[in-house]
Design a protein around this motif. Structure first.
Motif, short mmCIF file in Angstrom:
data_model
loop_
_atom_site.label_atom_id
_atom_site.label_comp_id
_atom_site.label_asym_id
_atom_site.label_seq_id
_atom_site.Cartn_x
_atom_site.Cartn_y
_atom_site.Cartn_z
N ALA A 93 -16.43 -8.48 33.20
CA ALA A 93 -17.36 -9.49 32.68
C ALA A 93 -18.42 -8.87 31.80
CB ALA A 93 -18.00 -10.24 33.84
N ALA A 94 -18.88 -7.65 32.16
CA ALA A 94 -19.90 -6.98 31.35
C ALA A 94 -19.40 -6.66 29.95
CB ALA A 94 -20.34 -5.69 32.05
N ILE A 95 -18.09 -6.53 29.80
CA ILE A 95 -17.51 -6.31 28.47
C ILE A 95 -17.16 -7.63 27.80
CG2 ILE A 95 -15.63 -5.18 27.20
CD1 ILE A 95 -15.36 -3.25 29.56
N ALA A 96 -16.57 -8.55 28.57
CA ALA A 96 -16.02 -9.78 27.99
C ALA A 96 -17.10 -10.78 27.58
CB ALA A 96 -15.06 -10.43 28.98
N ILE A 97 -18.14 -10.94 28.38
CA ILE A 97 -19.15 -11.97 28.07
C ILE A 97 -19.91 -11.64 26.80
CG2 ILE A 97 -21.26 -13.09 28.89
CD1 ILE A 97 -20.17 -12.87 31.72
N PRO A 98 -20.49 -10.45 26.64
CA PRO A 98 -21.14 -10.16 25.35
C PRO A 98 -20.17 -10.17 24.18
CG PRO A 98 -21.82 -8.58 27.04
CD PRO A 98 -20.67 -9.34 27.59
N GLY A 99 -18.94 -9.67 24.40
CA GLY A 99 -17.97 -9.67 23.31
C GLY A 99 -17.59 -11.07 22.87
#
Length: 302
Positions: A93-99
């Motif tokens: 989620a830490a990668i996917a949400i900002p991306g």
């Protein structure tokens, strides 16, 4: 004593009763909600406070469900592997949400520039991945990740390493969700009064300055709402890692919480424990939704 008729209603006119049409139109949705949401949730709550007891002596010829209270919830909260799976979910989620939100905002701002060429085709091309079923998209990306079939890395990049697999899973989620969030933000941009842009251009603002100083602050509620959608989607992460599991040894059967629930229910046949885990994560999802909704209200009010 005669009662005077209401204002605007002629004397002797029959009173109109409330129409049943709205209830008839809403009834199918209510029945579906009760049958496919409320009833399963209630059954999960009942199942989560039970346990399976083997009967029949040493032979174990039968099983019965008995009340166990909060024993399943205690086991769930003390399950180290479950919280490890939750940590892996948070890393994705830490990668996917900002991306997802960042790319959606970037695409929406680029498409909102008046001189953008092929804007309609670009909007459709960015949105199309959202329409592709998640399993099919994951299989496609899985073959792109494999060294034997990958045209983007070969043997030099290991997409399925214990660390790289987080980016590989997050990339699939971003690729599939950025288009939907782009439409949400782009719609918010189109709803802004054009007079704001005209005044900014008269003051000598460039398109980049307008994007950073005018557009982004005004569409902040839409960006926050997209962040909420992405956070809720991260809590439901299942298709991507479960489909990639046969291709990677780095993904276990309990890699994320929903995979853990699936494994408990249909592999270990421990339905009460799976139900208790589902209830716990439903409460977490509701908490995330409530907090995010309050943040959105404060952003809009501010």
């Amino acid at each position: 004593m005669a009662v005077a008729p209401a204002r605007g209603v002629p004397a002797g006119a029959p009173r109109r009763r409330g129409s049943a049409l709205p209830y008839v139109l809403v009834a199918p949705a209510v029945l579906l909600f009760l049958g496919f949401v409320v009833a399963p949730a209630g059954y999960a709550l009942v199942l989560s406070v039970q346990s399976r007891k083997v009967s029949g002596g040493l032979l174990g010829t039968g099983t019965t469900m008995v009340f166990s209270g909060l024993a399943n919830y205690q086991a769930v909260l003390g399950d180290v592997e479950l919280w490890r799976s939750a940590l892996r979910m948070l890393l994705v989620a830490a990668i996917a949400i900002p991306g997802t939100v960042g790319l959606a905002l970037l695409f929406a701002l680029m498409l909102d520039v008046p001189r953008t060429r092929l804007a309609r085709f670009s909007r459709l091309a960015i949105f199309v991945p959202y329409a592709v079923p998640g399993v099919i998209a994951t299989l496609m990306w899985g073959f792109l990740y494999l060294p034997a079939t990958s045209p983007i890395g070969g043997d030099s990049i290991d997409f399925f390493s214990p660390v790289g697999v987080f980016g590989s899973v997050a990339n699939i989620a971003v690729w599939g969700a950025a288009g939907f969030n782009m439409i949400v933000i782009f719609t918010a941009l189109r709803a802004l009064p054009p007079e704001i842009y005209e005044a900014a251009r008269l003051d000598g603002c460039s398109e980049l300055q307008m994007a950073l100083r005018i557009k982004v602050p005004l569409v902040r509620p839409a960006v926050v709402m997209c962040s909420l959608f992405s956070a809720l989607a991260a809590l439901q992460l299942f298709n991507e890692p479960n489909t990639l599991r046969p291709l990677s040894n780095a993904i276990s059967s309990t890699w994320v919480p929903l995979m853990k629930i699936y494994n408990d229910a249909f592999v270990d046949a421990d339905l009460p424990r799976a139900a208790a885990t589902s209830v716990v994560f439903t409460v977490i999802a509701l908490g995330v939704s409530f907090v995010a909704a309050r943040l959105i209200q404060r952003r809009v009010a501010g």
